[in-house]
Enzyme design. Structure first.
Site, PDB file in Angstrom:
ATOM      1  N   ASP A  82       0.824  -1.253   0.169  1.00 34.74           N
ATOM      2  CA  ASP A  82      -0.060   0.090   0.108  1.00 34.74           C
ATOM      3  C   ASP A  82       0.902   1.259  -0.277  1.00 34.74           C
ATOM      4  O   ASP A  82       1.792   1.262   0.602  1.00 34.74           O
ATOM      5  CB  ASP A  82      -0.873  -0.121   1.353  1.00 34.74           C
ATOM      6  CG  ASP A  82      -1.884   0.971   1.261  1.00 34.74           C
ATOM      7  OD1 ASP A  82      -2.591   1.214   0.429  1.00 34.74           O
ATOM      8  OD2 ASP A  82      -1.442   2.074   2.503  1.00 34.74           O
ATOM      9  N   GLU A 142       1.451  -0.485  -5.330  1.00 40.71           N
ATOM     10  CA  GLU A 142       0.505   0.382  -5.451  1.00 40.71           C
ATOM     11  C   GLU A 142       1.295   1.675  -6.056  1.00 40.71           C
ATOM     12  O   GLU A 142       1.347   2.567  -5.434  1.00 40.71           O
ATOM     13  CB  GLU A 142      -0.414   1.045  -4.195  1.00 40.71           C
ATOM     14  CG  GLU A 142      -1.504   1.715  -4.572  1.00 40.71           C
ATOM     15  CD  GLU A 142      -2.079   2.728  -3.778  1.00 40.71           C
ATOM     16  OE1 GLU A 142      -3.038   3.564  -4.001  1.00 40.71           O
ATOM     17  OE2 GLU A 142      -1.724   2.649  -2.363  1.00 40.71           O
TER      18      GLU A 142
END
Ligand code: GLC
Ligand code: MG
Length: 607
Positions: free
Chosen positions: A259, A328
């Site tokens: 993330d 990401e």
């Protein structure tokens, strides 16, 4: 009709044998460079030697599979509290088998005060009671593996929750933890008060620095004040994070989606690093500053990722199972693929390519072609491309592009080269829920939404999965689900679409998921064919097998001749099609006169 027959400018995707050789050479050269750089004492802060183990066939499982993103709050509620949970995912594993999904990526289910719905973790190595417990998770992994499904978990290393014990100790200045976060005294004004050390702003609005009374200093947060950024430059933090990775690897996960990786590290000297103003057009206050290098995509991120890659490879060396790293990744300027592609060199297998996750009705055939082409042309040799239509952070593709086009977009996603990622619900063409009809939950929407709710609230794309036309779409037995079920669930749901005797979005998806297991799709060449203002078409081929994919993105029926290069044939047989067409499986078609109703697509095996 103005037609522009694709000249097939794209480099052909190499056959796997040649690629492995090139990749192996690449890895050797890279390793040599790193060794040299390390030995000559360059600026590498965390000395790492990037050694990739030798290749074998079992490493490439993720190149043929579909990644399916599960947002656990919204997938299936098993205990009637209105929020989805891990047991719920277990109950629905056969849905993924039906779809031929090989990999699930589950958004965070760790212990969290839920200020950012799980992306604010207060304990990385346990399951939040809302979602179940560790035994449930272990059962999920075992059951998924039995069904041939790999499990990828979300890893949130950039920040913790402010409730994490690390932050509590850090703010108290406890010696072992004082450097776990990014603290700065700021600048003292004449009147004795302090202001933040620089102009950095948070992605969810407001300054990126918050004052902590206990520590008498500012701490940095790229997101909410309740999500303080970890100081990744601290060796102790690096060790903690690797322990977290080990914990989940020991629970048999097959990899991680990392993330907010672009914000992992900031420029070292916070007090002098003001970010310049961004001069381009933007509605997002966060992008009024130019973040390149200072708070986004900092060059030192590479060292950390390589270290994690090595850890994943250590596990592979032990048991022969390749672990997947999804990142990401993104850049402020969406067409700057070079920035995203750096993450390949840093050890990511899938640095997310979001260039289809932002398209709207203003971007159809030529525009999509342009994005696909530029992206594929930017691909470093031997790397696996990837495409994504949506996520828990952007409006659903059916809403952005129109629900009649949803199925054709799945066709696009599943027939382009590389690894596709499907966000739960896209397989039935789910749309956003109307944000005017319920109380906003998303902190980003709450903070930035006064300017434009629709743009900033992420609630609309997070509504519960629509399983059937039963109560609450069969998502939950509760009176109150955490977000409302979309009102269209009576007509848009899994059960109905599966049982329909005519083609539906889910049936078309399933068929495409089958068809893409043929070599032409996972390992074939890719060339554009006819492109008009509304039609997008291309060819996937390996020796002896050729497929034409044709999609009509317009609002009228289309009729075109696809028989020229690269199709080179007048006839073919239908292998897949979207729901509102006249086609049937194995139907013979005349490629010189192929018609498509608006918003529909067809895959033809060329004869
Ligand atoms: C990522 C997630 C997003 C989250 C943010 C902060 O961008 O996808 O949902 O809010 O990180 O963790
Ligand atoms: Mg529940």
């Amino acid at each position: 009709m103005a037609q522009d027959k694709g000249a097939g400018s794209l480099a052909k995707f190499c056959s796997s044998g040649r690629c492995s050789l090139v990749l192996l050479l690449g890895v050797l050269v890279l390793a040599a460079v790193i060794v040299v750089v390390t030995l000559t004492g360059s600026s590498l802060r965390v000395p790492v030697v990037y050694v990739s183990p030798s290749r074998n066939v079992s490493r490439d499982w993720w190149k043929k599979s579909i990644v399916y993103q599960i947002y656990p709050r919204s997938f299936q509620d098993s205990d009637g509290d209105g929020v989805g949970d891990i047991k719920g995912i277990i109950q629905r594993l056969d849905h993924l088998v039906y779809l031929h999904v090989g990999i699930i990526w589950i958004s965070p289910f760790y212990v969290s005060p839920m200020k950012d719905f799980g992306y604010d973790v207060s304990n990385y190595t346990d399951v939040d009671p809302l979602f179940g417990n560790l035994t449930d998770f272990e059962e999920l992994v075992t059951r998924a593996h039995t069904k041939g499904i790999k499990v990828i978990v979300d890893f949130v290393p950039n920040h913790t929750s402010d409730r994490h014990s690390w932050f509590q100790l850090s703010r108290q200045g406890v010696d072992t933890h004082k450097d776990y976060y990014i603290w700065d005294k700021g600048v003292r004004l004449e009147n004795g008060t302090f202001v933040p050390p620089n102009n950095w702003i948070a992605s969810f609005g407001g300054p990126a620095w918050s004052w902590d009374d206990t520590r008498q200093a500012f701490y940095y947060h790229a997101y909410l004040p309740e999500q303080p950024d970890l100081n990744i430059r601290s060796p102790a933090v690096q060790k903690e994070l690797k322990d977290v990775l080990r914990f989940w690897l020991n629970k048999e996960v097959d990899g991680f989606r990392i993330d907010a990786v672009v914000k992992l590290l900031e420029a070292r000297n916070t007090s002098i690093s003001n970010e310049p103003l961004y001069t381009g057009d933007t509605v997002n206050p966060y992008f009024r500053l130019k973040h390149t290098g200072i708070t986004m995509n900092n060059e030192d991120i590479g060292d950390v990722l390589k270290d994690w890659r090595n850890l994943l490879d250590e596990y592979e060396n032990k048991d022969g199972k390749y672990r997947l790293m999804i990142a990401e990744a993104y850049s402020q300027n969406a067409s700057d693929y070079a920035v995203v592609n750096m993450y390949y060199d840093w050890g990511a297998d899938i640095p997310f390519n979001s260039n289809l996750a932002t398209i709207t009705r203003a971007c159809v055939s030529r525009c999509i072609r342009d994005r696909v082409e530029k992206y594929l042309n930017s691909m470093p040799r031997g790397r696996q491309p990837n495409f994504v239509l949506g996520s828990h952070d952007v409006s659903r593709v059916a809403t952005r592009m129109g629900s009649r086009h949803a199925s054709a977009l799945n066709m696009l996603l599943l027939t382009l080269p590389g690894t596709p990622t499907t966000y739960y619900g896209e397989e039935i063409g789910m749309s956003d829920i109307d944000s005017n009809l319920f109380e906003m939950q998303d902190p980003r929407g709450r903070r930035l939404g006064r300017v434009n709710i629709v743009l900033f609230s992420r609630d609309p794309e997070r509504s519960p999965m629509q399983w059937s036309s039963a109560w609450k779409g069969d998502f939950s037995q509760s009176m109150n689900t955490w977000l409302p079920v979309n009102r269209d669930f009576l007509t848009h749901n899994v059960k109905m679409q599966k049982e329909s005797s005519t083609m539906t979005t889910i049936q078309s998806y399933r068929r495409l998921a089958e068809v893409r297991q043929r070599r032409a799709f996972y390992n074939g060449t890719f060339q554009f064919s006819v492109t008009t203002d509304t039609i997008l078409s291309y060819v996937r081929a390996v020796r002896g097998e050729k497929y034409l994919i044709a999609i009509n993105f317009g609002f009228d029926e289309s009729l075109a001749d696809f028989s020229g290069k690269p199709v080179d044939s007048n006839s073919g047989k239908v292998v897949a099609f979207t729901e509102d067409t006249q086609y049937e499986y194995d139907m013979d078609v005349d490629i010189r006169r192929l018609s498509l109703p608006w918003g529909q697509g067809v895959v033809v095996r060329v004869q």
